[in-house]
Design a protein around this motif. Structure first.
Motif, PDB file in Angstrom:
ATOM      1  N   SER A  19       2.025  41.568  82.108  1.00 35.51           N
ATOM      2  CA  SER A  19       2.269  40.734  83.282  1.00 35.51           C
ATOM      3  C   SER A  19       2.228  41.575  84.553  1.00 35.51           C
ATOM      4  O   SER A  19       1.631  41.183  85.562  1.00 35.51           O
ATOM      5  CB  SER A  19       3.633  40.048  83.153  1.00 35.51           C
ATOM      6  OG  SER A  19       3.972  39.358  84.335  1.00 35.51           O
ATOM      7  N   LEU A  20       2.845  42.739  84.486  1.00 35.16           N
ATOM      8  CA  LEU A  20       2.872  43.639  85.640  1.00 35.16           C
ATOM      9  C   LEU A  20       1.462  44.024  86.073  1.00 35.16           C
ATOM     10  O   LEU A  20       1.136  44.018  87.265  1.00 35.16           O
ATOM     11  CB  LEU A  20       3.668  44.896  85.287  1.00 35.16           C
ATOM     12  CG  LEU A  20       3.694  46.007  86.333  1.00 35.16           C
ATOM     13  CD1 LEU A  20       4.533  45.593  87.531  1.00 35.16           C
ATOM     14  CD2 LEU A  20       4.232  47.303  85.727  1.00 35.16           C
ATOM     15  N   GLY A  21       0.620  44.362  85.102  1.00 33.44           N
ATOM     16  CA  GLY A  21      -0.739  44.784  85.421  1.00 33.44           C
ATOM     17  C   GLY A  21      -1.536  43.696  86.113  1.00 33.44           C
ATOM     18  O   GLY A  21      -2.245  43.949  87.098  1.00 33.44           O
ATOM     19  N   ALA A  22      -1.415  42.469  85.614  1.00 36.01           N
ATOM     20  CA  ALA A  22      -2.127  41.352  86.243  1.00 36.01           C
ATOM     21  C   ALA A  22      -1.607  41.105  87.651  1.00 36.01           C
ATOM     22  O   ALA A  22      -2.384  40.852  88.582  1.00 36.01           O
ATOM     23  CB  ALA A  22      -1.975  40.095  85.390  1.00 36.01           C
ATOM     24  N   ALA A 330      -0.020  50.934  75.778  1.00 37.40           N
ATOM     25  CA  ALA A 330      -1.348  51.100  76.379  1.00 37.40           C
ATOM     26  C   ALA A 330      -1.459  50.341  77.695  1.00 37.40           C
ATOM     27  O   ALA A 330      -2.261  50.705  78.566  1.00 37.40           O
ATOM     28  CB  ALA A 330      -2.425  50.632  75.402  1.00 37.40           C
ATOM     29  N   TYR A 331      -0.657  49.292  77.847  1.00 40.78           N
ATOM     30  CA  TYR A 331      -0.672  48.544  79.112  1.00 40.78           C
ATOM     31  C   TYR A 331      -0.187  49.396  80.285  1.00 40.78           C
ATOM     32  O   TYR A 331      -0.445  49.059  81.442  1.00 40.78           O
ATOM     33  CB  TYR A 331       0.179  47.282  78.990  1.00 40.78           C
ATOM     34  CG  TYR A 331      -0.545  46.122  78.347  1.00 40.78           C
ATOM     35  CD1 TYR A 331      -1.421  45.332  79.082  1.00 40.78           C
ATOM     36  CD2 TYR A 331      -0.364  45.812  77.002  1.00 40.78           C
ATOM     37  CE1 TYR A 331      -2.090  44.261  78.501  1.00 40.78           C
ATOM     38  CE2 TYR A 331      -1.031  44.741  76.409  1.00 40.78           C
ATOM     39  CZ  TYR A 331      -1.894  43.973  77.165  1.00 40.78           C
ATOM     40  OH  TYR A 331      -2.569  42.917  76.587  1.00 40.78           O
ATOM     41  N   MET A 379      -9.719  48.658  86.059  1.00 42.53           N
ATOM     42  CA  MET A 379      -8.454  48.119  85.561  1.00 42.53           C
ATOM     43  C   MET A 379      -8.580  46.650  85.151  1.00 42.53           C
ATOM     44  O   MET A 379      -7.907  46.199  84.221  1.00 42.53           O
ATOM     45  CB  MET A 379      -7.358  48.286  86.615  1.00 42.53           C
ATOM     46  CG  MET A 379      -6.980  49.737  86.885  1.00 42.53           C
ATOM     47  SD  MET A 379      -6.542  50.673  85.383  1.00 42.53           S
ATOM     48  CE  MET A 379      -8.056  51.627  85.104  1.00 42.53           C
ATOM     49  N   ILE A 380      -9.441  45.901  85.829  1.00 44.59           N
ATOM     50  CA  ILE A 380      -9.687  44.516  85.407  1.00 44.59           C
ATOM     51  C   ILE A 380     -10.276  44.506  84.001  1.00 44.59           C
ATOM     52  O   ILE A 380      -9.838  43.742  83.125  1.00 44.59           O
ATOM     53  CB  ILE A 380     -10.635  43.810  86.392  1.00 44.59           C
ATOM     54  CG1 ILE A 380      -9.948  43.609  87.745  1.00 44.59           C
ATOM     55  CG2 ILE A 380     -11.087  42.456  85.833  1.00 44.59           C
ATOM     56  CD1 ILE A 380     -10.884  43.124  88.836  1.00 44.59           C
ATOM     57  N   LEU A 381     -11.253  45.367  83.780  1.00 46.71           N
ATOM     58  CA  LEU A 381     -11.876  45.457  82.461  1.00 46.71           C
ATOM     59  C   LEU A 381     -10.864  45.902  81.407  1.00 46.71           C
ATOM     60  O   LEU A 381     -10.874  45.412  80.269  1.00 46.71           O
ATOM     61  CB  LEU A 381     -13.059  46.426  82.507  1.00 46.71           C
ATOM     62  CG  LEU A 381     -14.236  45.998  83.391  1.00 46.71           C
ATOM     63  CD1 LEU A 381     -15.298  47.101  83.438  1.00 46.71           C
ATOM     64  CD2 LEU A 381     -14.846  44.695  82.882  1.00 46.71           C
ATOM     65  N   LEU A 382      -9.968  46.819  81.791  1.00 43.68           N
ATOM     66  CA  LEU A 382      -8.960  47.297  80.845  1.00 43.68           C
ATOM     67  C   LEU A 382      -7.971  46.193  80.493  1.00 43.68           C
ATOM     68  O   LEU A 382      -7.593  46.043  79.321  1.00 43.68           O
ATOM     69  CB  LEU A 382      -8.221  48.503  81.434  1.00 43.68           C
ATOM     70  CG  LEU A 382      -7.143  49.135  80.543  1.00 43.68           C
ATOM     71  CD1 LEU A 382      -7.728  49.571  79.203  1.00 43.68           C
ATOM     72  CD2 LEU A 382      -6.488  50.321  81.256  1.00 43.68           C
ATOM     73  N   VAL A 383      -7.553  45.417  81.483  1.00 46.15           N
ATOM     74  CA  VAL A 383      -6.646  44.290  81.217  1.00 46.15           C
ATOM     75  C   VAL A 383      -7.282  43.318  80.233  1.00 46.15           C
ATOM     76  O   VAL A 383      -6.648  42.894  79.249  1.00 46.15           O
ATOM     77  CB  VAL A 383      -6.280  43.560  82.528  1.00 46.15           C
ATOM     78  CG1 VAL A 383      -5.670  42.191  82.228  1.00 46.15           C
ATOM     79  CG2 VAL A 383      -5.298  44.377  83.338  1.00 46.15           C
TER      80      VAL A 383
END
Length: 403
Positions: A19-22, A330-331, A379-383
Motif C-alpha cells: 500500500s505504501l509503495g502505491a 521485497a516491497y 518502481m511502477i514495473l516493480l509494484v
C-alpha cells in the motif's frame, strides 16, 4: 503454505508496504503537476490550475497532465485497496499464534508498517483532493485542522507501538536478539514517524492562519526530530550487528530504508521553512534548499549504492524476484526508488532551478528529470511484478517473513 495458496496468504504486516509503495507512486505523478503546472494563487497546483493549463497548454503539456492524473488515480486506487486488505488481514492475523510469536520477537516493529502506510494514504488522499475536487482550495483552511488531528491520531498509534516494543526489550532484558538485528529493519518505527511528521508539516507550508501554521510547525518538528533520532540510533546498532553477522538476506532491502526516511524528512523541512518564511518572516536564501536537497540526495545515493551492492552479492533478485522464494520484505525495494524520484524532482526544481544553475525546461532540466522519471517507471514495473507474484495466481514458492 499449501501449493495452491498465494504468497500473500501467509500474512505479514510488511504487506502494508504494498500500500505504501502505491501511495508513494501517486506522489511521483503529482510531481509532474507540482513543478510543470503554473499555480500562482496557491503553493500547490489545484484542480482549477490543472484544468486551465490543460486547456491552454501545448500537446506535450496536455499529455503530461493526462498521464499525471491517470497515474495519481490508478496508484491511489491500489494504495487504498491494499490498505483495506491489509487491515482485514491484520485483524485475522492478530488472533493467530504467529502474531503472538511476532510481537515477542525483533519483528514486533513490523507492526509500524500499519501507521506508516496509513499516514501515506492520508497524504495521498490530500493529493487526490487537490487534483480532482473543484473548489477544494476554498475550504482548505477547514481541512488543515482535520488533517492535523488525523496525523496526530496516527502518530499516537505509532508511539504506542514503539512504546510496547521498547518497553518490552528494555525492561525485560535478553529478549532482543542482537544476532538477528543484522539489517535496517528496526528503522521501520523511524520511517513511520517521519511519514507522520511530513503530513503534520503540510499546513505549515499551505495555511495562511498563523495558529494553524504554528501548531503544524511545533508538532512536525517534535515528531520529525524523534524520527531522526530513532533512525540514527537504530542504524548504528544494526550496522554493528551486520558487521559481525553479515546482512540478513531476506531483509537486505532495508539497507536502503534510509533513502525514503530522508526524502520525507527533507520535504518536511522544506515545508517548515516555507511556513516560517510566509507566516513568521523567517527568511532563508535560495541556496538553502539547494544545500539541503543536495546533501540529502548525496546520502541517499551512498545508501542506495550500499544496498545494491549487498543485494547483488547475495543474489537477492534471483531468489525473491525471479526465483521460487517470496518475501513480503521485497516491497521495501519500492520505497527507495520512489524516494529518489521525488527527491530528484525537488533537487532539480527547488534546488538547481531556484538557484539559477539550470534553466527550467532546458536541455539539462529534461536530462535530469529523465532520471527521476526513470526511477518512477522502474518502481511502477516493480509494484506490478510484486503484486503478480504475491497476490496473483497461486505460486509454489515459499513466503519468507523478513524481519
Amino acid at each position: 503454505m499449501t501449493p495452491l495458496s498465494r504468497p500473500a496468504d501467509t500474512y505479514s504486516p510488511l504487506y502494508f508496504l504494498a500500500s505504501l509503495g502505491a501511495g508513494g507512486l501517486s506522489v511521483t505523478f503529482f510531481m509532474y503537476l507540482m513543478f510543470w503546472v503554473p499555480h500562482p494563487n496557491a503553493p500547490v497546483p489545484v484542480f482549477e490550475d490543472i484544468m486551465a493549463t490543460f486547456a491552454s497548454g501545448s500537446l506535450a503539456m496536455k499529455a503530461a497532465i493526462a498521464i499525471a492524473m491517470t497515474g495519481i488515480a490508478g496508484m491511489a486506487f491500489l494504495n487504498i485497496k491494499s490498505l483495506l486488505w491489509n487491515f482485514s488481514a491484520l485483524s485475522k492475523f492478530s488472533k493467530t499464534p504467529a502474531y503472538e510469536k511476532l510481537v515477542n520477537s525483533n519483528g514486533e516493529t513490523q507492526l509500524l508498517a500499519m501507521p506508516l502506510a496509513t499516514a501515506m494514504t492520508v497524504n495521498g488522499l490530500f493529493i487526490v483532493g487537490l487534483v480532482f475536487v473543484p473548489g477544494l482550495w476554498g475550504i482548505v483552511e477547514y481541512l488543515f485542522p482535520a488533517a492535523l488531528v488525523a496525523f496526530a491520531i496516527i502518530g499516537f498509534i505509532a508511539f504506542c507501538r514503539i512504546g510496547d516494543f521498547l518497553g518490552r526489550v528494555l525492561s525485560e532484558g535478553g529478549v532482543f536478539d542482537v544476532t538477528a538485528n543484522n539489517s535496517f529493519a528496526q528503522l521501520m518505527p523511524a520511517f513511520a514517524l517521519a511519514m507522520v511528521a511530513v503530513g503534520l508539516s503540510a499546513p505549515a507550508a499551505m495555511s495562511t492562519v498563523p495558529l494553524t501554521v504554528g501548531i503544524s510547525l511545533v508538532l512536525s518538528i517534535f515528531v520529525g526530530t524523534i524520527a531522526g533520532l530513532y533512525a540514527l540510533v537504530a542504524a548504528v546498532v544494526a550496522f554493528n550487528s551486520m558487521l559481525h553477522h553479515g546482512t540478513a538476506k531476506e531483509s537486505a532491502p532495508t539497507l536502503m530504508m534510509v533513502v525514503p526516511i530522508l526524502t520525507v524528512l527533507g520535504i518536511m523541512m522544506m515545508r517548515q521553512d516555507h511556513g516560517l518564511h510566509t507566516t513568521f518572516d523567517g527568511h532563508s536564501d535560495k541556496a538553502a534548499n539547494l544545500l539541503l536537497s543536495t546533501t540529502i540526495l548525496s546520502i541517499q545515493l551512498a545508501f542506495s549504492a550500499l544496498g545494491v551492492l549487498v543485494l547483488r552479492r547475495q543474489k537477492y533478485v534471483d531468489a525473491f524476484l525471479r526465483g521460487g522464494k517470496n518475501s513480503p520484505g521485497a516491497y521495501a525495494l519500492i520505497c527507495p526508488g520512489v524516494a529518489l524520484s521525488v527527491m530528484t524532482q525537488f533537487w532539480i526544481n527547488k534546488g538547481l532551478v531556484a538557484a539559477g544553475i539550470i534553466a527550467k525546461f532546458g536541455i539539462a532540466y529534461w536530462a535530469l528529470t529523465a532520471v527521476a522519471i526513470g526511477f518512477q517507471v522502474a518502481m511502477i514495473l516493480l509494484v506490478l511484478h510484486l503484486n503478480r507474484r504475491h497476490f496473483g495466481k497461486p505460486a509454489t514458492g515459499h513466503a519468507i517473513p523478513a524481519e
